[in-house]
Design an enzyme around this catalytic site. Sequence first.
Site, PDB file in Angstrom:
ATOM      1  N   GLU A 139      47.083  39.247  73.295  1.00 55.57           N
ATOM      2  CA  GLU A 139      48.173  40.158  72.967  1.00 55.57           C
ATOM      3  C   GLU A 139      49.448  39.467  72.499  1.00 55.57           C
ATOM      4  OE1 GLU A 139      49.847  44.386  74.641  1.00 55.57           O
ATOM      5  OE2 GLU A 139      48.057  43.413  75.430  1.00 55.57           O
ATOM      6  N   THR A 184      46.624  48.609  70.986  1.00 53.34           N
ATOM      7  CA  THR A 184      46.553  49.010  72.382  1.00 53.34           C
ATOM      8  C   THR A 184      47.680  49.980  72.721  1.00 53.34           C
ATOM      9  OG1 THR A 184      46.355  48.109  74.625  1.00 53.34           O
ATOM     10  CG2 THR A 184      47.921  47.028  73.162  1.00 53.34           C
ATOM     11  N   LYS A 219      46.004  41.712  69.788  1.00 53.23           N
ATOM     12  CA  LYS A 219      46.408  42.988  70.383  1.00 53.23           C
ATOM     13  C   LYS A 219      47.875  43.269  70.077  1.00 53.23           C
ATOM     14  CE  LYS A 219      44.852  44.525  74.391  1.00 53.23           C
ATOM     15  NZ  LYS A 219      44.522  44.599  75.839  1.00 53.23           N
ATOM     16  N   PHE A 268      44.027  54.679  76.088  1.00 48.50           N
ATOM     17  CA  PHE A 268      44.154  54.418  77.524  1.00 48.50           C
ATOM     18  C   PHE A 268      43.805  55.666  78.341  1.00 48.50           C
ATOM     19  CE2 PHE A 268      46.892  50.415  78.317  1.00 48.50           C
ATOM     20  CZ  PHE A 268      46.136  49.702  77.406  1.00 48.50           C
ATOM     21  N   ASP A 296      37.508  43.788  81.089  1.00 48.73           N
ATOM     22  CA  ASP A 296      38.977  43.814  81.035  1.00 48.73           C
ATOM     23  C   ASP A 296      39.502  42.905  82.143  1.00 48.73           C
ATOM     24  OD1 ASP A 296      41.485  44.561  80.244  1.00 48.73           O
ATOM     25  OD2 ASP A 296      41.465  46.512  81.240  1.00 48.73           O
TER      26      ASP A 296
END
Length: 318
Positions: free
Chosen positions: A95, A156, A132, A178, A16
Amino acid sequence: MNQLEQLKKYTKVVIDSGDIENITHYTPYDATTNPSLVLKAIQMKKYEYLLQKSINYAKKKGGLKNQIVTNATDKIIVSIGAEILKKIPGVVSSEVDSRLSFNTEKSIKKAKKLISLYEVEFGIDRSRILIKLASTWECIQAAKKLEQEGIHCNLTLLFSFAQARACAESKVFLISPFVGRISDWYSINYSSNKYRSSLDPGVQSVKKIYEYYKKHDYKTIIMGASFRNIKQVLSLSGCDCLTISPELLSILQAKNKLITKKLFIPKKIYAKPIKKLSHSEFLWLHNQDPMAVEKLSQGIRQFGTDQYLLEEIVTKNM
């Protein structure tokens, strides 16, 4: 074997990070980025060249100032992804602007633009890209359409079981629950004490999703994300994927203590179809989880702020 090497036996490890130089050190299979990571990376001196190349590209395309800024920021996102793909064998997640999180058609349009940049400007096939999107109803519907066109998506900012259900029912390629942000909320709102790893609310959320997906034979990949500590990571050993920060990967790499697999596919699979959530049912179930409502909204706002800051950097350097 160190703990990172052991973890890779049970779970696909994803880094990440937007820092390209971090990638090769931990030999992950895939990588993820987000607006915060892109913003952080583009402010590093070593990536100034990507910023300037993206601005030059956008100026050459022309248009009004806001169009140039938008084209430059899109090119930055894709440029960082393209550089990362040189370092890994798998896929990278890029994203869509979170300010589009409540507009299905605009999210689809932006996703296709990012894919086109990868394919036309860098010669990278869409099979190596995950788009994303925030796990709003609108973006889940966007992902459903994009998947039908061969564009895989990573949903996400996923905090509620309703979000996880809707993603699976829409045949989304991958979700990112998350873990850390869920645990943060419970720590702040219910107790000042740290949760034990076995009772950690973020860990429990992913376990529930994992068991549900596997029991009902959903093909959507589960990738635990947003970890705060090593205990959370190791408690989800056996999950399809885990995306981990360089800081935590470094700790795993330095430890040799034996780890074990924690998540297992259940022996009994329930093949009977489940009635899909309607829009109103999704909104009601998601609304019943105050943590998820707050953290989804907060996450979208934060990524939106980071997008604005990235645009400001582009504007100042034009």
